[in-house]
Every structure is written in structure tokens, then in C-alpha cells.
Design a protein around this motif. Structure first.
Motif, short mmCIF file in Angstrom:
data_model
loop_
_atom_site.label_atom_id
_atom_site.label_comp_id
_atom_site.label_asym_id
_atom_site.label_seq_id
_atom_site.Cartn_x
_atom_site.Cartn_y
_atom_site.Cartn_z
N THR A 51 0.88 -1.16 0.00
CA THR A 51 0.00 0.00 0.00
C THR A 51 0.92 1.21 0.00
O THR A 51 1.62 1.47 0.98
N VAL A 52 0.94 1.93 -1.09
CA VAL A 52 2.04 2.86 -1.36
C VAL A 52 1.73 4.27 -0.85
O VAL A 52 1.52 5.22 -1.61
N TYR A 53 1.76 4.43 0.47
CA TYR A 53 1.59 5.76 1.05
C TYR A 53 2.86 6.27 1.72
O TYR A 53 2.94 7.41 2.15
N ASP A 54 3.89 5.40 1.80
CA ASP A 54 5.14 5.77 2.46
C ASP A 54 6.24 4.87 1.91
O ASP A 54 5.98 3.93 1.15
N ASP A 93 -3.20 1.34 -4.52
CA ASP A 93 -2.89 2.76 -4.73
C ASP A 93 -4.08 3.66 -4.38
O ASP A 93 -4.12 4.82 -4.80
N ILE A 94 -5.02 3.13 -3.59
CA ILE A 94 -6.07 3.96 -3.01
C ILE A 94 -6.55 3.30 -1.73
O ILE A 94 -6.89 2.12 -1.71
N ASP A 95 -6.51 4.02 -0.64
CA ASP A 95 -7.10 3.57 0.63
C ASP A 95 -7.04 4.74 1.61
O ASP A 95 -6.56 5.83 1.28
N ASP A 96 -7.52 4.52 2.83
CA ASP A 96 -7.58 5.59 3.83
C ASP A 96 -6.20 6.19 4.10
O ASP A 96 -6.05 7.42 4.21
N LYS A 97 -5.19 5.34 4.27
CA LYS A 97 -3.84 5.83 4.60
C LYS A 97 -3.29 6.71 3.50
O LYS A 97 -2.64 7.73 3.77
N ILE A 98 -3.52 6.30 2.27
CA ILE A 98 -3.04 7.09 1.13
C ILE A 98 -3.74 8.45 1.10
O ILE A 98 -3.09 9.49 0.93
N ILE A 99 -5.05 8.45 1.28
CA ILE A 99 -5.80 9.70 1.26
C ILE A 99 -5.34 10.63 2.38
O ILE A 99 -5.10 11.83 2.17
N ASN A 100 -5.20 10.08 3.57
CA ASN A 100 -4.78 10.90 4.72
C ASN A 100 -3.38 11.46 4.53
O ASN A 100 -3.12 12.63 4.83
N ARG A 101 -2.45 10.64 4.04
CA ARG A 101 -1.09 11.12 3.85
C ARG A 101 -1.02 12.18 2.76
O ARG A 101 -0.30 13.18 2.89
N ALA A 102 -1.76 11.98 1.68
CA ALA A 102 -1.77 12.98 0.61
C ALA A 102 -2.31 14.31 1.12
O ALA A 102 -1.77 15.39 0.80
N THR A 124 -1.98 15.54 -4.39
CA THR A 124 -3.02 14.62 -4.81
C THR A 124 -2.60 13.19 -4.48
O THR A 124 -1.41 12.89 -4.37
N PHE A 125 -3.60 12.32 -4.35
CA PHE A 125 -3.28 10.93 -3.98
C PHE A 125 -2.45 10.25 -5.06
O PHE A 125 -1.55 9.45 -4.76
N ASP A 126 -2.70 10.57 -6.33
CA ASP A 126 -1.95 9.90 -7.39
C ASP A 126 -0.53 10.42 -7.50
O ASP A 126 0.38 9.68 -7.92
N ALA A 127 -0.29 11.68 -7.12
CA ALA A 127 1.09 12.18 -7.10
C ALA A 127 1.88 11.47 -6.00
O ALA A 127 3.04 11.09 -6.19
N LEU A 128 1.24 11.29 -4.84
CA LEU A 128 1.90 10.57 -3.74
C LEU A 128 2.21 9.14 -4.14
O LEU A 128 3.35 8.65 -3.94
N ASP A 184 6.01 -10.31 -13.06
CA ASP A 184 5.61 -10.29 -14.47
C ASP A 184 4.50 -9.28 -14.72
O ASP A 184 4.44 -8.65 -15.77
N GLN A 185 3.62 -9.15 -13.74
CA GLN A 185 2.55 -8.15 -13.83
C GLN A 185 2.43 -7.47 -12.47
O GLN A 185 2.59 -8.09 -11.44
N GLU A 186 2.16 -6.17 -12.50
CA GLU A 186 2.05 -5.38 -11.28
C GLU A 186 0.78 -4.52 -11.36
O GLU A 186 0.86 -3.30 -11.54
N PRO A 187 -0.38 -5.14 -11.28
CA PRO A 187 -1.64 -4.39 -11.44
C PRO A 187 -1.86 -3.40 -10.29
O PRO A 187 -1.46 -3.66 -9.15
N ARG A 188 -2.49 -2.29 -10.62
CA ARG A 188 -2.84 -1.28 -9.61
C ARG A 188 -4.35 -1.26 -9.41
O ARG A 188 -5.12 -1.36 -10.37
N ALA A 189 -4.74 -1.09 -8.18
CA ALA A 189 -6.16 -1.17 -7.84
C ALA A 189 -6.99 -0.20 -8.68
O ALA A 189 -8.09 -0.55 -9.15
N THR A 190 -6.50 1.01 -8.88
CA THR A 190 -7.31 2.03 -9.56
C THR A 190 -7.51 1.73 -11.04
O THR A 190 -8.35 2.36 -11.69
N ASP A 191 -6.77 0.75 -11.58
CA ASP A 191 -6.97 0.34 -12.97
C ASP A 191 -8.00 -0.77 -13.10
O ASP A 191 -8.28 -1.24 -14.21
N HIS A 192 -8.56 -1.22 -11.97
CA HIS A 192 -9.47 -2.37 -12.01
C HIS A 192 -10.82 -2.05 -11.36
O HIS A 192 -11.50 -2.95 -10.86
#
Length: 460
Positions: free
Chosen positions: A31-34, A69-78, A84-88, A109-117
Motif C-alpha cells: 500500500t504505497v503511502y510511504d 494505490d487507493i485507501d484511507d492511509k493514502i488519502i490521509n497522507r496525501a 493529490t493521492f496519485d502524485a503521492l 511479471d505483472q504489477e496491477p494497480r487497484a485504480t486500474d481495475h
């Protein structure tokens, strides 16, 4: 034959892919907030090790590891950062990839991101609603109906009746049962959101992995992995969602790696007892950190300490000293060592036993190097070959042993003094030879004389 400890059955099982020689593995990622801490590194290295051994064993592996790449921690840290959350998340993803490269972690081989699904999440949630496993109370949220799924708790061995003790519905929640969990969260002021059949909002955490895994690997696949802290509720909820939606078994085998512990507690950001990977790499060579993470069995906890890192450094120094001065040639000899290493890795990726084989191989190299350089060099190639399975021992020996010398000593000066000492020894000027050695010792340089010449490294 490879055996893997399956958390679902709580036993070691012979590994049998669902589709011939093809293996599909999904691992819960960051979860990429830090910045990633060393506990994250443990998980990444554990499944990198599994990836290397599966491929070394001849399997055709597809390895998927997601990014949340989207959750409470990401939103709070951004919000705290005023960005913006996507810049973070873009910044943190780049930092994560940099940490991985330094630790010699192969990319998935694949690294899917939540916001793409998001669309896939809408589809699975609607399927669950249609089947009666989920409900939308009308406030923008959608919940999973835990009590309807027969077998809930089969991964973690938790019983619904025990979980209900003390469980309660929080103020503002529209759950029918305290155990129900959110699949879709209705929008709140100031939060990023996506349109959905139930109104604008964003996904719950658990639904993300169910959708990304089945999208990339199919409704049933071979291995699902992650840290042991994800076993409940995250992985338990993934099973409930996925199997209710598809009517098929989800993952055939579940692998969970142990935690990094400090003073008996799990390393985590919530406890504020963590060290980021980049913090640790400021003090220790990346290969030392990687060896610390692979030398223990992936299912065991690792106690983080300066002593454990020094032990890892000492082990690698012993390996590299054995490689030092020997020509790089293809691996040859040492079949018995290969058989023992293979047996260890086939026993649920048994790295402690595999590392013990490397130490025995080092002893044989050192025994042969003075009497049969050719045989010693072939075994040194074997040591590198087996080390590569663990992601170590691919550097030049001097590069590793002299790591950190920059800014501490002048390498050209050291080499000049070594040549002057060699000349003094050739002239039988033992006093001058000793004086130069003492000078180098005072500079923190350790000399090592052998038939192949004199090499040097920095003292510990």
C-alpha cells in the motif's frame, strides 16, 4: 519433488500445478503511502526467492504482485502533504522499485494497480449482490454478508461464533451483521471517488485483490502469498468473495512469510518501530540486508538487530573470501553439494539448510585452492550458481569486501603501498615490509597474502 507448506491445510504438500508445467502465483503487494520498511522487504524477498527457485526448477511461472494505490492511509497522507493521492502514489511506487533493485529483487511479471481495475470490482460486487452474498443498504456502501458463506474461517481456523463475541456495528455503518465487511465505500467530502451503480465512492481493500488476481491469473490459480499478518481478515475475506462470486476454489496453496520483529513486536508503521529499507541501506550493503532476509526460513520471524546484520555481513565475507583470487570459470564439480542444496530448497524453500550447504562448499574451496586451483575455481563457479538462487554472490569479491572504502581510504594510495611492500619483501627488506603493513593497518586496511598475490579490504 517440491513441497510447500499450505496455510490452508496446515501441512506440507507436494506441489502440483493446476495446468501442467505452468504456475500462476499472486502475492499481495504494498500500500504505497510511504517508503517501504524492512518488513515489506521481507515479503518481497521471500517471494522473489520462491520465484527464482520455481523457475530454476523448470516451471513456467507467471508472478503477479499488486499495488494498492487507493485507501484511507493514502488519502490521509496525501492530505497531510498537500498533494493529490496519485502524485503521492507515483512517488512511492518509484521509491519502492528503487528499493527492489538495490535488494536484487526481480520485478513481477505483472504489477496491477487497484485504480486500474475499478470496473472489474463493480462487476464482481454486482455478482455477489445477485447471488445474495452482498447487499447495498442505500447509503452508497456495499457490504459482504459473511454469515452466508459456508466455510468462512477455513484459512485462519477462526469460527464465526467466536468472532461475533465483542463485535459491534460502528456509528454510521449500515451493516446487517457486525462481521460484514465493506466492498464499496460511499464517497466522503474531499475524497477521490469513482462512479458506480451504487453511487460515487471507492473500493474496499479486500475486493481489490480478488479482482486483480482473478483478472490476471484466472478464477483458480496455484499459489497466493503474502505476509502472515494478512491471513486474517484480508486473505480470509478474499477467499469468501472470490469463491462466492465464481463458485470455484480460489488459490490452490497459500504461502505466508514471517514478520520482522523488534524487541518481540512486529515491525510496523502503526507501532512506529520500523526502519525503512533505505534507512538500513545507508548503513549496510544491500547484499548484507538481502542475506539477512534469505538466511532464515521464509515462514519464521526474523529478529532485527545490529548483531543480526553483522552476522549476515560476516557470512557474506566468508563466501567472498573463498571466491577471491580464483578465476571466473563455469561451474564444475560439487554434485553432492548441488543435490543437498536442491533437497533443501525443495523442502518448502528451506534456505537455512541451503545456506549450510554453501558454508560446506566454501570449506571445500578453501581446502583445494592451494593444491588444485582449477578444481577450486570450478567449485567457486558452483558457489556463485547456487548463490544466485538466493540472489547473492554475483559481485566481484573485491567490490564487496571493499564496499564502503570510498571516502575512507585512497585506493590508489593503498595499491601503491602494497606494491612497495611487495618490492620490500622481494628485496628481503623485512623491516620496511613490516613498516608498510603497520601503516596500512593504521589506515584501517587489512592485507591478505596468498599464492595468488596480496589483496586488501577494510577492517570491520
Amino acid at each position: 519433488m517440491l513441497t510447500i507448506y499450505n496455510t490452508l491445510t496446515k501441512t506440507k504438500e507436494p506441489f502440483k500445478p493446476l495446468d501442467g508445467n505452468n504456475v500462476r502465483m499472486y502475492v499481495c503487494g504494498m500500500t504505497v503511502y510511504d517508503y517501504c520498511h524492512l518488513g515489506h522487504g521481507r515479503s518481497m524477498v521471500a517471494f522473489d526467492l520462491a520465484t527464482r527457485w520455481l523457475r530454476k526448477s523448470g516451471y513456467n511461472l507467471t508472478y503477479v504482485r499488486n499495488i494498492t494505490d487507493i485507501d484511507d492511509k493514502i488519502i490521509n497522507r496525501a492530505n497531510e502533504n498537500g498533494e493529490t493521492f496519485d502524485a503521492l502514489t507515483a512517488r512511492m511506487i518509484n521509491a519502492m522499485h528503487e528499493d527492489e533493485r538495490r535488494l536484487n529483487i526481480l520485478p513481477p511479471d505483472q504489477e496491477p494497480r487497484a485504480t486500474d481495475h475499478i470496473a472489474g470490482m463493480h462487476a464482481m460486487i454486482q455478482t455477489l449482490i445477485d447471488k445474495g452474498y452482498a447487499y447495498a443498504p442505500g447509503n452508497g456502501d456495499v457490504y459482504y454478508r459473511v454469515g452466508k458463506f459456508v466455510g468462512y474461517g477455513k484459512l485462519s481456523r477462526k469460527k464465526i461464533e467466536d468472532l461475533r463475541i465483542g463485535a459491534r456495528i460502528e456509528v454510521g455503518e449500515a451493516k446487517q451483521d457486525p462481521l460484514d465487511f465493506v466492498l464499496w465505500k460511499g464517497v466522503k467530502p474531499g475524497e477521490p471517488s469513482w462512479e458506480s451503480p451504487w453511487g460515487p465512492g471507492r473500493p474496499g481493500w479486500h475486493i481489490e485483490c480478488s479482482v486483480m488476481s482473478t483478472c490476471c491469473l484466472g478464477e483458480s490459480f496455484d499459489i497466493h502469498g503474502g505476509g502472515s499478518d494478512l491471513e486474517f481478515p484480508h486473505h480470509e475475506n478474499e477467499i469468501a468473495q472470490s469463491e462466492a462470486a465464481t463458485g470455484k476454489p480460489y488459490a490452490n496453496a497459500w504461502m505466508h512469510c514471517g514478520m520482522i520483529r523488534i524487541n518481540g513486536e512486529k515491525m510496523s508503521k502503526s507501532l512506529n518501530n520500523f526502519f525503512t529499507i533505505r534507512d538500513v541501506l545507508e548503513k549496510y550493503h544491500p547484499e548484507v540486508v538481502r542475506y539477512l532476509l534469505v538466511a532464515s526460513h521464509y515462514r519464521s520471524a526474523i529478529n532485527y538487530s545490529e548483531d543480526s546484520l553483522r552476522d549476515a555481513k560476516g557470512a557474506l565475507e566468508r563466501f567472498y573470501h573463498a571466491l577471491r583470487g580464483l578465476p571466473r570459470v563455469p561451474a564444475s564439480g560439487g554434485d553432492a553439494f548441488v543435490e543437498r542444496f536442491t533437497a533443501a530448497m525443495n523442502d518448502d524453500f528451506g534456505t537455512p539448510e541451503a545456506c549450510a550447504v554453501l558454508f560446506d562448499l566454501v570449506r571445500e574451496i578453501n581446502r583445494l585452492r592451494e593444491s588444485d586451483v582449477s578444481a577450486a575455481a570450478g567449485l567457486a563457479g558452483r558457489l556463485r550458481e547456487l548463490g544466485d538462487v538466493l540472489g547473492v554472490l554475483q559481485l566481484e569479491a573485491d567490490d564487496f569486501l571493499r564496499a564502503g572504502a570510498e571516502g575512507k581510504v585512497d585506493a590508489a594510495q593503498v595499491e601503491g603501498l602494497i606494491q612497495a611492500r611487495l618490492q620490500a619483501r622481494a628485496d628481503k627488506n623485512w623491516g620496511e615490509s613490516d613498516r608498510i603493513r603497520d601503516q596500512l593497518t593504521a589506515m584501517g586496511v587489512v592485507l591478505e597474502d596468498s599464492k595468488g598475490g596480496t589483496t586488501w579490504r577494510l577492517a570491520d
